[in-house]
Design a protein around this motif. Structure first.
Motif, PDB file in Angstrom:
ATOM      1  N   THR A 102       1.050   5.821   1.527  1.00  0.00           N
ATOM      2  CA  THR A 102      -0.142   6.256   2.250  1.00  0.00           C
ATOM      3  C   THR A 102      -1.239   5.206   2.104  1.00  0.00           C
TER       4      THR A 102
ATOM      5  N   SER B  78       3.108  12.642  -0.419  1.00  0.00           N
ATOM      6  CA  SER B  78       3.260  12.785   1.035  1.00  0.00           C
ATOM      7  C   SER B  78       4.544  13.523   1.376  1.00  0.00           C
TER       8      SER B  78
ATOM      9  N   ASP C 255      -4.127  14.257   1.648  1.00  0.00           N
ATOM     10  CA  ASP C 255      -3.050  13.591   0.913  1.00  0.00           C
ATOM     11  C   ASP C 255      -3.533  12.176   0.594  1.00  0.00           C
ATOM     12  N   THR C 256      -3.922  11.942  -0.655  1.00  0.00           N
ATOM     13  CA  THR C 256      -4.536  10.650  -1.011  1.00  0.00           C
ATOM     14  C   THR C 256      -3.473   9.588  -1.302  1.00  0.00           C
TER      15      THR C 256
HETATM   16 MG    MG Z   1       1.635   9.140   0.160  1.00  0.00          MG
END
Ligand code: MG
Ligand code: GTP
Length: 180
Positions: A38, A20, A61-62
């Motif tokens: 995240t 991230s 963005d996993t």
């Molecule tokens: Mg993240």
């Protein structure tokens, strides 16, 4: 008139390697010391001009936390590009990166462009001299480069904190994406 191409890109990698943060640096040129993990995945976009080509990155963005691992295929399935990220100070995160590369080659689109990214380079650097401090890193450049060569990946060491090589990763990916 320049051509515009949309590129679906996914970030994969162990929790807390800085996925991230790399996206935040690329999209907003910003960094947060205490970025929250995240949950599920986040979606962001960013345009990028390479020569006469404009690329719109559509970025998934996993979440790296293990409890979200089963969601990843939803995001990489139709991705044209992937960043597989590890932390150069955390050997386990490099092993995890190896697994992601294997999974992408087995399950993702056949012509997906993959960049292997060793993040947190700033942790190795002496702030006084700007030189790399010996013994700080856990994954050598050679190990990263060898995996990239074996698997046909782009390879960069980056710092989301200092911005080292962050734009370069996306530019290199953009250059490898065929025109529509
Ligand atoms: Mg993240
Ligand atoms: P998940 O969302 O849980 O998968 O983690 P992530 O890979 O997205 O990591 P995130 O970007 O949230 O960063 C985790 C922590 O590492 C945060 O506290 C960041 O500030 C820090 N961090 C990220 N990139 C860097 C970097 O390049 N250098 C340093 N020193 N710290 C970084």
């Amino acid at each position: 008139m320049s051509k515009q191409t949309s590129v679906k890109l996914v970030l994969l990698g162990e929790a807390a390697v800085g996925k991230s943060s790399l996206v935040l640096r690329f999209v907003s040129n910003d960094f947060q010391e205490n970025k929250e993990p995240t949950i599920g995945a986040a979606f962001l976009t960013q345009r990028c001009t390479i020569g006469t080509k404009t690329i719109k990155f559509e970025i998934w963005d996993t979440a790296g936390q293990e409890r979200f691992a089963n969601l990843a295929p939803l995001y990489y399935r139709n991705a044209q590009a992937a960043l597989v990220v590890y932390d150069i100070t955390k050997p386990a995160s490099f092993i995890k990166a190896r697994h992601w590369v294997k999974e992408l080659h087995e399950q993702a689109s056949k012509n997906i462009v993959i960049a292997l990214v060793g993040n947190k380079y700033d942790l190795l650097v002496d702030p006084e001299t700007g030189d790399e401090i010996e013994g700080r890193r856990s994954v050598s450049v050679e190990e990263g480069q060898a995996l990239a060569d074996e698997e046909g990946l782009l390879f960069f060491e980056t710092s989301a904190k200092s911005a080292l090589n962050v734009n370069e990763v996306f530019t290199a990916i953009g250059k490898q994406i065929p025109e529509e």
